[in-house]
Design an enzyme around this catalytic site. Structure first.
Site, PDB file in Angstrom:
ATOM      1  CE  LYS A  14     -31.280 -22.668 -24.743  1.00  0.00           C
ATOM      2  NZ  LYS A  14     -30.198 -23.389 -24.032  1.00  0.00           N
ATOM      3  CE  LYS A  19     -28.731 -30.194 -31.151  1.00  0.00           C
ATOM      4  NZ  LYS A  19     -28.466 -29.258 -30.039  1.00  0.00           N
ATOM      5  CE  LYS A  45     -20.274 -29.192 -29.758  1.00  0.00           C
ATOM      6  NZ  LYS A  45     -21.554 -28.774 -30.349  1.00  0.00           N
ATOM      7  CG  ASP A 132     -32.188 -22.892 -32.421  1.00  0.00           C
ATOM      8  OD1 ASP A 132     -30.977 -22.814 -32.676  1.00  0.00           O
ATOM      9  OD2 ASP A 132     -32.846 -21.947 -31.963  1.00  0.00           O
TER      10      ASP A 132
END
Length: 272
Positions: A14, A19, A45, A132
């Site tokens: 998510k 991550k 980004k 995700d």
């Protein structure tokens, strides 16, 4: 453009679940085991490797645009940076909002790395993937990966996203070698909801990162946990990342959980 010779892992989860923090610390953990590591950020980004290098590096797609996509004009140092403990860092980037496909960007990045023979001396490749899985494009790293790792938290929204990612990996597994390795419970004091879901669908939790403030502080200091002072929480977290790296390197069972239908996951984990 297959990646051969290295063990390849794709990290999903998510949005905002951690991550990039997980990927970067896992990359350093692999490097402490003597592995040659390449981390590829797959987010517009381009901050996946931020804590490894201490800065935002330019993206592959932007650099290719500058040379009108003539990759032969580029040198490795134009798009690759050496981060902490020798981890090689690449930011694939992404298309402008509302245009293009993330899968194309991933494909161009792997093609460029192969053209410059940069995958030949690599033991581990980690793809850190945007949010995700919501389209085939951002599932593209699964075409290269041996194992997919899902980062989650002990809450409904994170586990709901994990359920969707499991479905995406199963779809890719019909045509590619990728399989699920397991999930990492991140920023979570408890793991009861994650474990309950895993038990229901036949999945496995392979690591647990408690909600340590030190992890948040490391991001603010532009560092991985392996560069932070030897505080108790930091030492504990480092050991867990190294243990996870050892688990992945030694090989995990190819898991094939059965994702739940939306109604079923609400009944299992939904609100009282």
């Amino acid at each position: 453009m297959k990646i051969e010779g290295a063990k390849v892992f794709s990290v999903y989860g998510k949005g905002g679940i951690g991550k990039s923090t997980t990927s970067s610390n896992l990359s350093v953990a692999f490097s402490t085991l003597g592995k040659r590591v390449l981390q590829i950020g797959c987010d517009p980004k381009h901050d996946s490797t931020f804590t490894l290098t201490g800065h935002l590096q330019p993206t592959v797609i932007d650099i290719l645009k500058e040379v009108d996509f003539h990759a032969e004009e580029l040198r490795p140092e134009d798009f690759m940076t050496e981060g902490f403990n020798g981890v090689q860092c690449v930011e694939a980037g992404g298309p402008p909002a509302g245009t293009g496909c993330g899968g194309y960007v991933v494909g161009q990045t792997v093609k460029l790395l192969k053209q410059h023979h940069l995958l030949e001396d690599t033991d581990v490749v980690i793809f850190d993937v945007l949010g995700d899985v919501v389209c085939g494009g951002f599932a593209a790293p699964l075409q290269h990966a041996d194992r997919a790792v899902i980062v989650t938290a002990n809450d409904f929204d994170s586990i709901y996203a994990m359920n969707r990612i499991i479905a995406a990996v199963r779809a890719k597994a019909n045509n590619y070698k990728v399989r699920l390795a397991g999930c990492v419970a991140n920023r979570s004091k408890e793991t009861n909801e994650v474990d309950r879901y895993c038990s229901e669908v036949g999945f496995k939790r392979i690591a647990h990162m408690p909600d340590f403030d030190a992890i948040r502080r490391s991001r603010l200091k532009k560092k991985t946990l392996f560069e932070m002072p030897d505080e108790e929480d930091i030492v504990m977290a480092r050991k867990e990342y190294v243990r996870l790296a050892e688990t992945l390197w030694n090989g995990t069972e190819a898991l094939a959980p059965e994702p739940l239908e939306d109604r079923d996951i609400f009944e299992l984990l939904g609100f009282d």
